[in-house]
Design a protein around this motif. Structure first.
Motif, PDB file in Angstrom:
ATOM      1  N   ARG A  23      39.133  -7.697  -1.750  1.00  0.00           N
ATOM      2  CA  ARG A  23      39.479  -9.108  -1.820  1.00  0.00           C
ATOM      3  C   ARG A  23      39.809  -9.432  -3.535  1.00  0.00           C
ATOM      4  O   ARG A  23      39.324  -9.075  -4.339  1.00  0.00           O
ATOM      5  N   GLU A  66      39.720 -11.407  -5.485  1.00  0.00           N
ATOM      6  CA  GLU A  66      38.904 -12.638  -5.735  1.00  0.00           C
ATOM      7  C   GLU A  66      39.567 -13.338  -7.063  1.00  0.00           C
ATOM      8  O   GLU A  66      39.822 -12.693  -7.953  1.00  0.00           O
ATOM      9  N   ILE A  95      27.886  -6.921 -10.118  1.00  0.00           N
ATOM     10  CA  ILE A  95      28.350  -6.467  -8.608  1.00  0.00           C
ATOM     11  C   ILE A  95      28.074  -7.823  -7.770  1.00  0.00           C
ATOM     12  O   ILE A  95      28.269  -7.148  -6.323  1.00  0.00           O
ATOM     13  N   ARG A 132      30.049 -10.247  -7.112  1.00  0.00           N
ATOM     14  CA  ARG A 132      31.485 -10.535  -6.484  1.00  0.00           C
ATOM     15  C   ARG A 132      32.329  -9.464  -7.235  1.00  0.00           C
ATOM     16  O   ARG A 132      32.609  -9.987  -8.191  1.00  0.00           O
ATOM     17  N   PHE A 152      34.779  -3.333  -2.886  1.00  0.00           N
ATOM     18  CA  PHE A 152      33.132  -3.654  -2.685  1.00  0.00           C
ATOM     19  C   PHE A 152      33.076  -2.903  -1.263  1.00  0.00           C
ATOM     20  O   PHE A 152      33.905  -2.616  -0.715  1.00  0.00           O
ATOM     21  N   GLN A 198      30.960  -3.016   2.604  1.00  0.00           N
ATOM     22  CA  GLN A 198      30.147  -3.861   3.554  1.00  0.00           C
ATOM     23  C   GLN A 198      29.560  -3.052   4.496  1.00  0.00           C
ATOM     24  O   GLN A 198      29.896  -1.885   4.711  1.00  0.00           O
ATOM     25  N   GLU A 245      24.071 -16.019  -1.025  1.00  0.00           N
ATOM     26  CA  GLU A 245      24.430 -14.974   0.157  1.00  0.00           C
ATOM     27  C   GLU A 245      24.400 -13.739   0.040  1.00  0.00           C
ATOM     28  O   GLU A 245      24.906 -12.932  -0.756  1.00  0.00           O
ATOM     29  N   LEU A 246      23.334 -12.970   0.707  1.00  0.00           N
ATOM     30  CA  LEU A 246      23.434 -11.605   0.817  1.00  0.00           C
ATOM     31  C   LEU A 246      23.961 -10.943   2.128  1.00  0.00           C
ATOM     32  O   LEU A 246      24.645  -9.935   1.892  1.00  0.00           O
ATOM     33  N   GLU A 247      23.457 -11.689   3.270  1.00  0.00           N
ATOM     34  CA  GLU A 247      24.111 -11.062   4.566  1.00  0.00           C
ATOM     35  C   GLU A 247      24.595 -12.467   5.165  1.00  0.00           C
ATOM     36  O   GLU A 247      23.994 -13.466   5.153  1.00  0.00           O
ATOM     37  N   GLY A 248      25.536 -12.061   6.252  1.00  0.00           N
ATOM     38  CA  GLY A 248      25.971 -13.303   7.254  1.00  0.00           C
ATOM     39  C   GLY A 248      25.609 -12.726   8.487  1.00  0.00           C
ATOM     40  O   GLY A 248      26.049 -11.694   8.977  1.00  0.00           O
ATOM     41  N   HIS A 274      26.864 -13.988  12.348  1.00  0.00           N
ATOM     42  CA  HIS A 274      27.808 -14.835  12.843  1.00  0.00           C
ATOM     43  C   HIS A 274      27.758 -14.694  14.400  1.00  0.00           C
ATOM     44  O   HIS A 274      27.849 -13.549  14.808  1.00  0.00           O
ATOM     45  N   SER A 298      26.684  -9.038   8.793  1.00  0.00           N
ATOM     46  CA  SER A 298      27.498  -8.441   7.772  1.00  0.00           C
ATOM     47  C   SER A 298      26.869  -8.687   6.454  1.00  0.00           C
ATOM     48  O   SER A 298      26.588  -9.479   5.945  1.00  0.00           O
ATOM     49  N   VAL A 299      26.388  -7.302   5.865  1.00  0.00           N
ATOM     50  CA  VAL A 299      25.701  -7.477   4.596  1.00  0.00           C
ATOM     51  C   VAL A 299      26.619  -6.762   3.482  1.00  0.00           C
ATOM     52  O   VAL A 299      27.080  -5.442   3.802  1.00  0.00           O
ATOM     53  N   GLY A 300      26.486  -7.299   2.506  1.00  0.00           N
ATOM     54  CA  GLY A 300      27.156  -6.348   1.345  1.00  0.00           C
ATOM     55  C   GLY A 300      26.150  -5.237   0.493  1.00  0.00           C
ATOM     56  O   GLY A 300      25.217  -5.705   0.155  1.00  0.00           O
ATOM     57  N   ARG A 354      25.894  -6.099  -3.100  1.00  0.00           N
ATOM     58  CA  ARG A 354      24.864  -7.209  -3.086  1.00  0.00           C
ATOM     59  C   ARG A 354      23.292  -6.796  -2.957  1.00  0.00           C
ATOM     60  O   ARG A 354      22.404  -7.171  -3.397  1.00  0.00           O
TER      61      ARG A 354
HETATM   62  P1  ATP Z   1      30.960 -15.566  -0.416  1.00  0.00           P
HETATM   63  O1  ATP Z   1      30.816 -16.751   0.170  1.00  0.00           O
HETATM   64  O2  ATP Z   1      29.838 -15.092  -1.417  1.00  0.00           O
HETATM   65  O3  ATP Z   1      32.491 -15.274  -0.925  1.00  0.00           O
HETATM   66  P2  ATP Z   1      31.812 -14.646   2.290  1.00  0.00           P
HETATM   67  O4  ATP Z   1      31.248 -15.614   2.984  1.00  0.00           O
HETATM   68  O5  ATP Z   1      33.329 -14.715   1.917  1.00  0.00           O
HETATM   69  O6  ATP Z   1      30.946 -14.453   0.856  1.00  0.00           O
HETATM   70  P3  ATP Z   1      31.771 -12.676   4.382  1.00  0.00           P
HETATM   71  O7  ATP Z   1      33.376 -12.673   4.482  1.00  0.00           O
HETATM   72  O8  ATP Z   1      30.761 -13.273   5.335  1.00  0.00           O
HETATM   73  O9  ATP Z   1      31.373 -13.199   2.757  1.00  0.00           O
HETATM   74  O10 ATP Z   1      31.600 -11.174   4.019  1.00  0.00           O
HETATM   75  C1  ATP Z   1      30.001 -10.518   4.515  1.00  0.00           C
HETATM   76  C2  ATP Z   1      29.305 -10.005   2.952  1.00  0.00           C
HETATM   77  O11 ATP Z   1      30.142  -9.082   2.248  1.00  0.00           O
HETATM   78  C3  ATP Z   1      28.827 -11.008   2.076  1.00  0.00           C
HETATM   79  O12 ATP Z   1      27.507 -11.618   2.791  1.00  0.00           O
HETATM   80  C4  ATP Z   1      28.534 -10.209   0.770  1.00  0.00           C
HETATM   81  O13 ATP Z   1      27.296  -9.510   1.052  1.00  0.00           O
HETATM   82  C5  ATP Z   1      29.695  -9.398   1.221  1.00  0.00           C
HETATM   83  N1  ATP Z   1      30.890  -9.583   0.175  1.00  0.00           N
HETATM   84  C6  ATP Z   1      31.685 -10.679   0.362  1.00  0.00           C
HETATM   85  N2  ATP Z   1      32.640 -10.768  -0.504  1.00  0.00           N
HETATM   86  C7  ATP Z   1      32.140  -9.951  -1.476  1.00  0.00           C
HETATM   87  C8  ATP Z   1      32.432  -9.519  -3.009  1.00  0.00           C
HETATM   88  N3  ATP Z   1      33.551 -10.200  -3.424  1.00  0.00           N
HETATM   89  N4  ATP Z   1      31.733  -8.889  -3.617  1.00  0.00           N
HETATM   90  C9  ATP Z   1      30.744  -8.118  -3.228  1.00  0.00           C
HETATM   91  N5  ATP Z   1      30.343  -8.518  -1.903  1.00  0.00           N
HETATM   92  C10 ATP Z   1      31.178  -9.352  -1.155  1.00  0.00           C
END
Ligand code: ATP
Length: 512
Positions: free
Chosen positions: A250, A252, A259, A261, A265, A267, A332-335, A337, A374-376, A379
């Motif tokens: 991404r 960003e 590490i 953001r 990365f 997932q 956020e560590l994990e989502g 959904h 979904s966990v990074g 992270r």
């Molecule tokens: P955030 O709100 O922190 O940008 P997100 O809601 O966009 O995260 P998701 O799209 O739900 O994140 O992605 C699932 C997981 O991927 C997140 O919980 C996070 O652990 C990881 N993740 C997302 N973006 C990044 C990033 N730029 N760098 C590292 N890990 C990431």
């Protein structure tokens, strides 16, 4: 207790010093929001992956894993909504070279006007005290009315320009409002560009729109497009899951915090396909299961918090984050959904292929609903490092830096050390090493005093140190030192394997 800001700095420098994480392309002064995992970092990262894969895939009869390509057919991202909706309008200030989201700059400007109105109201409220009628004041005061009208005008212009993708109009609006860069204070802006967070590149040698492809911004879509392949070839019965670990990219805009953001990365995602109507049951199941997975590591329950979303994405009917108390606070560590049948339906529509399941119990075809976890991975790495890293004051007044990593995640499980470099001790130690390394990742260390060597192993999180001394040559016993208690115990060489295994075995962790 260390200050939290200092903790992050200390972790970053510890991670570099001991070979866990380096800035990417370090000799060229690094590349923003990109990091390399070093010799110990890649071991720790692999172990985190193993913990996830074993527990999600190998311990679950109805979950299988795949490894899909990073490049996907470009239509994938039209169907998923990423081509249209993964956008931010960007503008750069030519003097400060800082990049902003154009909509955020305008929003902030409106917020300032709102504050002006609020000040006016506050002033009047003090002046008129009890007699103050706020609604009437807002409806009649010329200053308030003029400012409210200004906000409405800006809102209207922003909405229409953004909706019509009129980026010149967005820039004119920024100029008309005389918005300045908060850093340089200047109004020297570039054009506004629509900025998609997906990285794109060209496929093959022909340039042009038709050949534009993307680096995947999430791994989930690789699972959705393979739903039927896996279901049919694996004869999977609903409910079942498909898991995947892989890189995501991404671009960003604001990338920071080590590490946490990054632009590249990894997932670890699992999509669980269920019968429509059963999704809330499975959503609650996975919420609880994922939290338990985190807590089983033993970093401390206080580090975790659940955050249920009130505002949901258009495809979701329930969503929750597992947040971790990082050095920057809870994030956020994990989502988890509940994504309904949105993705599969979109792919049906865009591909023209049916993505349905015949449910023999219901004697009916349907598009399954999906619950996603979904966990990074990066992270997770930061979470594990930050909860494990300590600078301890010892009873004798000295200090030690220790990484009290969960034993299963530690890069090395045991360090084998000869007390001295002579008298046949290195040979004996090597013999033990060569036997233990079939089962555990071991390190051999003969340099410096024993105390220094122990500190070195503490700093990289090795749970055990085995010391080979002169008595070893006589009776085949060694001392084994525990990282956390720092206590040493004399054991027979023949017992070492079982003793280490008791602490580091996956069985221990996975059966929790
Ligand atoms: P955030 O709100 O922190 O940008 P997100 O809601 O966009 O995260 P998701 O799209 O739900 O994140 O992605 C699932 C997981 O991927 C997140 O919980 C996070 O652990 C990881 N993740 C997302 N973006 C990044 C990033 N730029 N760098 C590292 N890990 C990431």
């Amino acid at each position: 207790m260390e200050q939290k800001e200092d903790l992050l700095k200390d972790i970053i420098s510890h991670a570099k010093e001991y070979g866990f994480v380096f800035p990417s392309s370090d000799i060229y002064d690094g590349l923003a929001a990109t990091y390399d995992y070093g010799q110990l970092g890649s071991e720790l990262k692999n172990n985190i992956k193993q913990y996830w894969w074993k527990s999600m895939v190998q311990m679950n009869e109805n979950i299988v894993g795949i490894d899909a390509a990073i490049f996907m057919h470009p239509t994938t991202w039209k169907a998923s909504g990423h081509v249209d909706a993964f956008n931010d309008p960007l503008i750069d200030n030519k003097d400060s070279k800082k990049r902003y989201r154009a909509d955020v700059l305008i929003e902030e400007h409106m917020e300032k006007i709102r504050q002006k109105i609020n000040k006016e109201v506050e002033k009047a409220s003090k002046k008129f005290a009890e007699a103050f009628d706020e609604a009437q004041f807002r409806a009649t005061n010329p200053n308030v009315l003029r400012n409210a009208e200004k906000i409405k005008e800006i809102e209207d212009r922003m909405r229409t320009t953004l909706e019509n993708n009129d980026l010149e109009g967005v820039k004119t609006l920024i100029e008309d409002l005389e918005i300045v860069c908060p850093i340089s204070g200047s109004r020297n802006w570039t054009e506004v560009r629509q900025f998609n967070l997906m990285f794109s590149t060209e496929l093959g040698s022909v340039a042009g729109d038709a050949s534009t492809i993307y680096l995947r911004p999430e791994t989930a879509q690789g699972i959705f497009v393979n739903f039927l392949n896996v279901q049919k070839s694996g004869r999977m019965k609903i409910p079942f899951g498909i898991a995947q670990i892989g890189k995501a990219f991404r671009n960003e805009i604001v990338a920071r915090q080590f590490i946490f953001r990054m632009r590249e990365f990894e997932q670890m995602e699992m999509q669980f396909f269920v019968r429509p109507g059963d999704e809330m049951k499975w959503y609650n199941h996975w919420k609880a299961a994922r939290l338990a997975w985190h807590k089983a590591l033993g970093l401390g329950d206080k580090y975790y918090r659940e955050h249920d979303h009130i505002k949901l994405a258009h495809y979701a009917n329930a969503a929750s984050d597992i947040e971790f108390d990082f050095p920057m606070g809870f994030k956020e560590l994990e989502g988890i959904h509940s994504r309904t049948d949105f993705d599969l339906k979109q792919h049906e529509q865009f591909s023209g292929k049916k993505l349905q399941y015949f449910d023999p119990e219901l004697n009916q075809n349907y598009v399954p609903y999906v619950v996603e976890t979904s966990v990074g991975l990066d992270r997770m790495f930061l979470a594990v490092m930050s909860a494990s890293f300590k600078n301890e004051k010892l009873e004798d007044g000295s200090e030690r830096a220790v990484l009290s990593l969960p034993a299963q995640l530690a890069p090395y499980k045991v360090a084998i050390m000869p007390l001295t470099k002579k008298d046949g001790l290195p040979e004996k130690a090597t013999e033990i090493l060569n036997d233990l390394r079939f089962d555990f990742n071991c390190q051999y260390d003969e340099k410096d005093s024993p105390g220094k060597r122990y500190r070195r192993q503490d700093a990289i999180g090795t749970p055990y140190c085995v010391m080979v001394d002169h008595q070893t040559l006589e009776d085949n016993t060694v001392t084994i030192r525990d990282r956390d208690t720092m206590l040493q115990e004399r054991v027979a060489i023949s017992e070492l394997r079982a003793k280490i295994d008791e602490k580091v075995s996956w069985r221990n962790l996975l059966s929790k």
